[in-house]
Structure formats: C-alpha cells, structure tokens
Design a protein around this motif. Sequence first.
Motif, PDB file in Angstrom:
ATOM      1  N   PRO A 528      12.089  11.019 -30.942  1.00 47.70           N
ATOM      2  CA  PRO A 528      12.089  10.153 -32.131  1.00 47.70           C
ATOM      3  C   PRO A 528      13.452   9.524 -32.398  1.00 47.70           C
ATOM      4  O   PRO A 528      14.498  10.105 -32.109  1.00 47.70           O
ATOM      5  CB  PRO A 528      11.696  11.115 -33.255  1.00 47.70           C
ATOM      6  N   VAL A 530      15.186   7.876 -35.854  1.00 48.84           N
ATOM      7  CA  VAL A 530      14.925   7.842 -37.288  1.00 48.84           C
ATOM      8  C   VAL A 530      15.870   6.891 -37.992  1.00 48.84           C
ATOM      9  O   VAL A 530      16.958   6.559 -37.484  1.00 48.84           O
ATOM     10  CB  VAL A 530      15.049   9.255 -37.906  1.00 48.84           C
ATOM     11  N   ASP A 531      15.440   6.456 -39.156  1.00 40.91           N
ATOM     12  CA  ASP A 531      16.286   5.640 -40.026  1.00 40.91           C
ATOM     13  C   ASP A 531      17.404   6.514 -40.568  1.00 40.91           C
ATOM     14  O   ASP A 531      17.174   7.627 -41.055  1.00 40.91           O
ATOM     15  CB  ASP A 531      15.456   5.057 -41.171  1.00 40.91           C
ATOM     16  N   GLU A 535      15.630   8.900 -42.952  1.00 42.60           N
ATOM     17  CA  GLU A 535      15.235   9.860 -41.923  1.00 42.60           C
ATOM     18  C   GLU A 535      13.761   9.735 -41.554  1.00 42.60           C
ATOM     19  O   GLU A 535      13.170  10.644 -40.978  1.00 42.60           O
ATOM     20  CB  GLU A 535      15.555  11.302 -42.359  1.00 42.60           C
ATOM     21  N   GLY A 536      13.157   8.592 -41.893  1.00 43.84           N
ATOM     22  CA  GLY A 536      11.801   8.323 -41.456  1.00 43.84           C
ATOM     23  C   GLY A 536      11.797   7.829 -40.024  1.00 43.84           C
ATOM     24  O   GLY A 536      12.722   7.130 -39.572  1.00 43.84           O
ATOM     25  N   VAL A 537      10.758   8.190 -39.265  1.00 46.35           N
ATOM     26  CA  VAL A 537      10.676   7.791 -37.857  1.00 46.35           C
ATOM     27  C   VAL A 537      10.420   6.291 -37.777  1.00 46.35           C
ATOM     28  O   VAL A 537       9.476   5.765 -38.398  1.00 46.35           O
ATOM     29  CB  VAL A 537       9.550   8.551 -37.139  1.00 46.35           C
ATOM     30  N   LYS A 735      20.474   3.632 -37.222  1.00 47.27           N
ATOM     31  CA  LYS A 735      19.465   4.614 -36.789  1.00 47.27           C
ATOM     32  C   LYS A 735      20.148   5.764 -36.065  1.00 47.27           C
ATOM     33  O   LYS A 735      21.282   5.630 -35.593  1.00 47.27           O
ATOM     34  CB  LYS A 735      18.445   3.928 -35.866  1.00 47.27           C
ATOM     35  N   GLN A 737      19.451   9.194 -33.275  1.00 50.64           N
ATOM     36  CA  GLN A 737      18.598   9.821 -32.276  1.00 50.64           C
ATOM     37  C   GLN A 737      19.309  11.067 -31.758  1.00 50.64           C
ATOM     38  O   GLN A 737      20.509  11.035 -31.494  1.00 50.64           O
ATOM     39  CB  GLN A 737      18.315   8.848 -31.123  1.00 50.64           C
ATOM     40  N   PHE A 741      16.832  15.731 -34.861  1.00 51.35           N
ATOM     41  CA  PHE A 741      15.595  15.156 -35.390  1.00 51.35           C
ATOM     42  C   PHE A 741      14.419  15.319 -34.431  1.00 51.35           C
ATOM     43  O   PHE A 741      13.307  14.933 -34.756  1.00 51.35           O
ATOM     44  CB  PHE A 741      15.804  13.664 -35.694  1.00 51.35           C
ATOM     45  N   GLN A 757       3.592  12.814 -41.167  1.00 47.94           N
ATOM     46  CA  GLN A 757       4.404  11.864 -41.911  1.00 47.94           C
ATOM     47  C   GLN A 757       3.530  10.944 -42.747  1.00 47.94           C
ATOM     48  O   GLN A 757       3.834  10.642 -43.908  1.00 47.94           O
ATOM     49  CB  GLN A 757       5.281  11.043 -40.955  1.00 47.94           C
TER      50      GLN A 757
END
Length: 766
Positions: A528, A530-531, A535-537, A735, A737, A741, A757
């Motif tokens: 993944p 993430v932001d 922290e959203g994918v 972002k 990685q 995460f 999610q």
Amino acid sequence: MDAPEGSDWAQVHGHQYALLKERMGVRAALHVLGFLLAAAMLYSAVPLPLLGVWGMALLFAVGLSARADRRLGDADTRSISLDEIKTHATTSAAKGAMWGVGMILSALVADPAATVLVWSIAAMMVLASSASRFGASLSSISFTLAVGAGGLLAALIAGQFILATVVLLSTLMSVFGVIESARVAVAVRLTESAMQEKSEVVSMLLREFEEGKADWLWQIDTRRRLKSVSPRFAFALGQESTQVEGQSFLQLISGNGWKTGRFPQSLHELAERLKRKENFSNLLVKVSIDGQDRWWELSGTPIIDEFGNYHGFRGVGSDVTEQRESSEKIEYLARYDTLTHLPNRRMLNEALGEALQYAAQWRSRCAFMMIDLDRFKAINDSLGHLVGDRMLAEVAARLKSLMTDDEVCGRLGGDEFAVVIRDAAKRDRIENLAREIIERLSEPYEIENHVLYVGASVGSALGPRDGRTVEELLRNADLALYRAKDEGGGTHREYEPSLHANAEERRQLEHSLRHALERDELVLHYQPVVDARTEGVVSFEALIRWNSAEHGFVSPGKFVPLAEDTRLIVPIGTWVMQQACREAAAHWPANVRVNVNVSPEQLLEPDFVATVVRALSESRLDPKRLEIEVTESIFLRDASVARKALEECMAIGCSIALDDFGTGYSSLGYLRKLKFSTIKVDRTFVQGAAQQSPESIAIIRAVVAMADSLGMTTTAEGVENEEEAAMIRGLNCTKIQGFHFGRPMPASDVRAILSRQAEEWRLKSA
C-alpha cells in the motif's frame, strides 16, 4: 467579388481603390487626348455635329468616372461598400461604351480604315487601364468589356471579320490579364497585411518581454559597443542606461579580466561567436558584475540589412546564476555519495570507462577493485544506523588516504566500496594496495565511546584482460569478491575464469524463468501507498514474486535483473500489467490506483503502448487509475524512444512516477523533458533523515520543493515506524510507502483491507 478566406473584402480592396484618386487627372487627360486623335482622323468623314455629340457624351462619362474616383479617395481608411464598387464599375463601363459608340459611328459613316484607327486608340485605352497599378480590377474589366463589345459590333458592321476576331481575342486576353494581375495584387496585399500584423505582434511581445519578464534585450554595433540599452539590461549590468550606452560590451562583463587578460573560456567563446558573426542560442557565459561572478544565458543573431551589410548584434539574455548553482549542487549529489562524500557508482563507472579507454589507447592495463566490509551488518544491527554511518564515513576517510593520483575510490552502496586504478602496469601495485586496504580497514574504530572492529574483503579484475567493458569488469570483480567472502573474508582474490560456477547457476535460473509464466509460478503481491495526512490508502504498488518448482522462492533482487538481462522482462512485464489492471478494476474502489513498475527493456519495445492499451481495455480499468513507475535508467539507452512511449501513455490518461530519484543518474533535465506525476524519494534518504542526517533532510526538502513547483506529488519509500512517518509528514511529502503501513501482500489481503476501509468510511459517514 468574394472575400479571401479569413479576411475582410473591403479591407483587402480598399487600398487599391484609394489609389484611383492619385491618377484621376491623368486618366481624364488620356481620354481627352484619345478623343482629339480620333476626331482628327474622323473630321473629314463624320459630320461635325455628330462628332461633337460623341465628344460631349465621352467627356460626360469621363467626368462621372472622375467623380467616382474622388469619392473613393479615403477607401483605405474606412470600410467601402459593395454598392460603391458597383457604381464605380458602372462609370468605367460607361466610358468604355462611349468609345464603343465612336467605333460604331466610324463604321457607319466612314470608311473601314477609320474603324481600325479608332479601335487602335480604344485599345490603347484598354492597355492603359489593364496595366496601370492605379486602377481597380472590376472597373478595368467593365471598361474593357464595354470597349470590346463596341469594337466587335463596329467590325461586324464594317464587314471586317478579321478585325472582329482580333477585337474579341484582345478583349478576352485583356480581361484574363486583369484577373491574374488582380489575384497577384490581392495576394501581395494579404501578405503585407499579415507581415504588418506579425510585426505589431512581435513589437507588442518585445514590449511585454522587456516590461514583464526577468530577462532582457541587448544590442551592440559593429564595434561591439552597446546601443539602445534597456533599463533591465542596465540593471543586470549594475549601472544606469546612460552610463553604459556606447561602452564595450565585452569589457563591461569581463570585470578585472579585461585588465589581466584572463577570461573564462565561455567569454572567449562569446567573443569568437561575435567575431565570426554567427548565430548562437542559450550560450552560458560566466561574467563579472561589480566584482561578483554571475552566469548569463545569452542568445544572439547578427543584424544584416537587405543589402547584406552587417550592423551589429542583437539578442536576449537572462541571469541564470541561481539555477546553475542549484544544478551544480544537484549534479554533485548525483555524482557523489552524500554520506561519505566519495564518488558514487555513477562516477566510478565513468572513471572505469575512461581507464579502459586509456588502456586501449596506450596498450596498458587498468584494474577495478571491489571492497566489502566484513561483519558490518552486525554493528549496524546492534548499534544502529547512526553508528554504522559514522563508521562508513571513517572507512571512506581511510580509503582516501591510501589513494595516489592514479587511483579513484568511491562507494558503490551500502558497505561496498570500489577503487579504479587507471594504470595497473605494475601488478604488485594491485596486491600491495589490496593488502594495505585490508590492514587499514581492519584497525579499530572509536565511535560513540565504542571500540569497533570490521574486516574487509577485496576482489579485483584487470582490464582489458578480464573484460573490455565497464560491465564486464564490474561483474568479474564482483565474482572475485564473492570468492573472497566465501573464503571467510579478510582476503584479496583476483578474478579467474573458474569463478564462472555462479554463471552456471544463473543459466539454470534463466532456464526456469523462461517457463515460469506457462507453469503459473509467478504471482503479484501489493504494497500500500497511503496519504501522508489521512493515512488512507491511495494506491497499491504491484510487486512480482516467483516461487519456482525447481529453485523454491527466488528473490526479486535475483531474478528481476536476470529477466532484464535476458529480455524475459518483456513478456513478464506484459503479464504483470494485465494482472494488476484486472485486479484493480475488478476488486478495488474507483479512488484507489495501481502502480506498475516498468523496465527500460519494456519501454524500448515498439508495441509497449499497445500493451498498456490492451491491458486497460481488457480489464476496463480507467487509465487515470494506472500509474507507471520508471527509474532514471530509462534515459540511459534510447531516451527518445522511452520518452515517446511514456508521453503516449500520458496522452491516454495514465500517470508516470519517477522511482528511486536521487540514487542513480539524477538530473533536472529528465524532469524538464517529461511531466512526471510523482517523484519517489528513495528509502536511503528516508533512513538517513530518520537518523537526522542533514544531507538526507536537505535532499528530501529540495525534492519536495522542486516537485511542488513542478506540480508533482512525492512519495517517501521505506518508512518503517511511526517516528519516521511523522518526520516525513513534517517534510511535506504527499504520500508514504513502507513496512509501517503494510508489507507486500497477496491480492486477497488487499481486498480485505479495502473492504475494512470502506466499512470504516461507511460508519464514519453514518
């Protein structure tokens, strides 16, 4: 009568009709003269009253035409109407008709010879009307047709059929001649109008260029003295316009060099271009302004008039000092290791290439030595990366102290170092240097109140004996290093052909890899991204894994380079693209992208774009959800082909990410040539920043600032804990990685994460 395409009829023809007024009197006088000549010839044959009536009618028609000419005198300053044009053509036709009446009159009451004489005078009028540039084409045609009709009728009345034929042909040729001349005249007027418009646009742009831009214009005369100095150019010179006007251009920008005679090479090149009167563009020149060195980018062209005379130079320029300093800093970072300040792999490769060329030229030998630290991993794991980095810096300092002017040492990466020996004619130098390196690096290190010990293993290869290319020497020196490590380390081994046992293993792997697809041994895992804030994918990077029936699980670091070397990466990459697009389209929400790594070998394939399109169409994945990841190595072979392929992918909606930026052949030129959507900061900088390395933090900040200014996002790789994630957020990366995460996982785990999610978002929304 039709308006030329893209233009106004009245504007095109108005100038021509305005010219009529200038020769109005000449035309009237010509008609009067023609009448007098005709009257003199017909005086004895035509009754005087009849001749007088004809003369009065002709003079009346001439007067009407002159009046029409006068009314159109301002046609070039206003919009003339079609009715005005028709009126003028009618008055011209009336004049022609009066001459036709004269010819008919001569045919009726005089002898046939008189008809020929009157026709010759009328023909003279037709010729004058057709050939004059002070005439209007439609009016000339009307006049010619009227005269021709009268002449033809008169010839037929007189029974002179040959004359009738001459009159008919002359009339037609005159009409066609007027039409062709009119076409040329209209084309010329259109061209002049376009040139005037372009000149106005250029003048406007130049004004805006001077008034609104940071650049400036410059101009010199034949003696290279400044003229027409603009305020911006004077400001760049650090003086007022009046102070520098008429001064020597080269003297002003050379500073103290003008007295000493020592000029930068770039200034010599500028002077040579001016001397040879050659065009030049984007010439980078080092100048001295008020005792301070600056960098100017100049373009210029000689001023040549229509007679070929030289009048000086003019051009544009800009101060690019800050850009050059930034480029030099980034270039340094691209060629030197930020931790040890030794040459990096790229610079070592270049040095080895030059050494091979030198050896080939002088029939001598060069050498390449690879150095790997023994037991370094244990120190790094037990005491942390900060201590490990300090040890690497100390190792670099010790290596550097052992080098002579004929040798270059650098860091390949991790705990691997290398030495290029330009002239290895003395074989004992290689053995002695290897022994010195092992002994010196094995001495104790005092770091953070710890006394530490590491050893060193050395492998070497001779060029051109053990390889005629950089790659061959690197590979063979690496094989020799592996042998030294296998023997327990702390030793030096030279390359021997028997070391190719590893090559056999590689061959076996290649054989199995060629059947991996058909045996369904390859699988994709997804990591993944993430932001950084929420922290959203936002996406998953597709990573290939190989579980071979013959060799078991094979590391990607082992089989991916093998696939690239054998071009098996092309079919494997096609399979990865299809599988990743199919998985994302079928099981992921529309806001989650899939990142697919693409090898340079794939980009060089002529049908690469077709492969991408086929994968998107078969999976029905929105192109905006596919991000293609490439490394800077794509620009090292056929950059134009790779760039074209990526631009075509961008045209269909895909985005492009630049992976591992800063670790290889980093160049701002790549970012200028191709509009990347994302720059991925390599994990080495992230780990360095986590250890408070000023260089790593500065590099990440520079990359983020550069990406923001270019409208790109940034992804930090290798984030392994919350502290590193918080640091990355503080550095404004877009972002993140890393293992913190999520590790690379099977597709089923990805679906579970996305479902969880989605459920969390649903509950929050409720």
